[in-house]
Design an enzyme around this catalytic site. Sequence first.
Site, short mmCIF file in Angstrom:
data_model
loop_
_atom_site.label_atom_id
_atom_site.label_comp_id
_atom_site.label_asym_id
_atom_site.label_seq_id
_atom_site.Cartn_x
_atom_site.Cartn_y
_atom_site.Cartn_z
N ASP A 1 0.91 -1.14 0.00
CA ASP A 1 0.00 0.00 0.00
C ASP A 1 0.94 1.19 0.00
O ASP A 1 1.56 1.49 1.03
CB ASP A 1 -0.87 0.00 1.25
N HIS A 2 1.10 1.83 -1.13
CA HIS A 2 2.22 2.78 -1.23
C HIS A 2 2.04 3.97 -0.28
O HIS A 2 3.00 4.65 0.04
CB HIS A 2 2.46 3.22 -2.68
N HIS B 1 -5.77 2.79 0.95
CA HIS B 1 -5.05 3.97 1.46
C HIS B 1 -5.81 4.73 2.55
O HIS B 1 -5.25 5.09 3.58
CB HIS B 1 -4.75 4.96 0.33
#
Length: 494
Positions: A181-182, A244
Amino acid sequence: MNKTHNHIPALITIFGATGDLSHRKLFPSLFHLYQQDHLNEQIAIIGIGRRQLSNDDFRAQVKKSIQAHVQDTKHLDKFLQHVFYQPHDVNDEASYKKLLKLSESLDEEFSLGGNRLFYLAMAPQFFGIVTDYLKSSGLTQTNGFKRLVIEKPFGSDLASAELLNEQIRRSFKEEEIFRIDHYLGKDMVQNIEVLRFSNAMFEPLWNNKYISNIQVTSSEILGVEDRGGYYESSGALKDMVQNHMLQMVALLAMEPPISLESDDIRSEKVKVLKSLQVLEPEEVQNHFVRGQYDEGTINGQTVKAYRNEDKVSSTSVTPTFVSGKVLINNFRWAGVPFYIRTGKRMKRKSIQVVVEFKEVPMNLYYEKDKHLDSNLLVINIQPNEGVSIHLNGKKYVQGIETEPVQLSYSMSAQDKMNTVDAYENLLFDCLKGDATNFTHWEELKATWKFVDAIQEQWDKFDPEFPNYESGTNGPLESNLLLSRDGFKWWDDIQ
Ligand code: BG6
């Protein structure tokens, strides 16, 4: 978390190496890690793609993308000597046999100690087949570590995520799976925890006694670009909220972990996500707002409506905007709304958290019907990176009137130069085996459960789309969501 392991030898095999993510994020990040001496000569990278390319062709492509994304390209040619390419058919066993041979020879050539990191930067429908073959071909039988890194989307609902998880778990253990999950790689997202748990002044106030609401926004100026095909089956709820947005909520709401060990942090996050109030069908309408962009003007340019984008249906009901009121049923947060909001083609690019505190018990400074300004803690994640606190101070005039004052801290450009991107943090974490900033299966399960309840209800009624003009803050209903509770979005605050 703070363990420093420099120089972890490893073979990094990237499936989907000719794709956009690899070129924009993965190779520039790996190069920057190499340049910073976090990767040394004991590293080899195999790019896997369908196309027939030679090592030299591929290196030339990688060189170009690195030059486009990293300013200082010192040692680039040396780095490229560690990059290899293999044309590959994911459905063909022979391709994996070839990959095994190449892996073994690179392992020997670069003394990689059998450490293997497999990065799947490809469409998720291939995850299962690739991991099955990685095992059956012997690629996962190695003396060193074996790890799997996967990109979202991880399923399209809880049932499909469970299926996918079962498939992957046939070849990798949970602790070997790194689900990206950047947002968790962003410095300022990581800073949420640090701010909360390394400062005495926040924790005593961090609860429903003193906080009235928390707002988490991730707005983009960009539209769907060339990802219409993917986005049509996902939309903002699955593309941004399930991962996110809820991850940021978890970091804001979690209890202090007993240590910074990955398991301790993740178990606290899981607890929060399990306490999300899953909406009843009749609550969805009042708690969540969906939107889709119409044409409009952004930075003086007219941009088209979502329904006119490439690979998007002209009658599409895919949301490009979602805002919602998330409730957490536990002692600390009962009664405090977490408002989340995300959308494409909005007024500005901004990822921001605003924590709004309750009023003082008695207002000494104004007559009855006037309010003091709210105390706010603003965490700016992107594009500005920093923190500000909004207080009331005495106005410099006679009398006792107050005026808002702001204390702010902004991360300096110098700090920011340390990483090129969130991916750099995350790739380094994978090599170190630090899973803290990756999504655990239990987190996924809880977030899908929450999101599924909303999606199921939305599927029953077609919305009237488009319902917001590009270049705005989204549909009007999104403001009503807060005003009904006596709050407003803090839109122009820094
Ligand atoms: C991705 C989504 O995960 O995040 C994209 O798939 C979105 O649709 C992107 O544009 C936003 O990321 P950032 O880091 O620019 O906020």
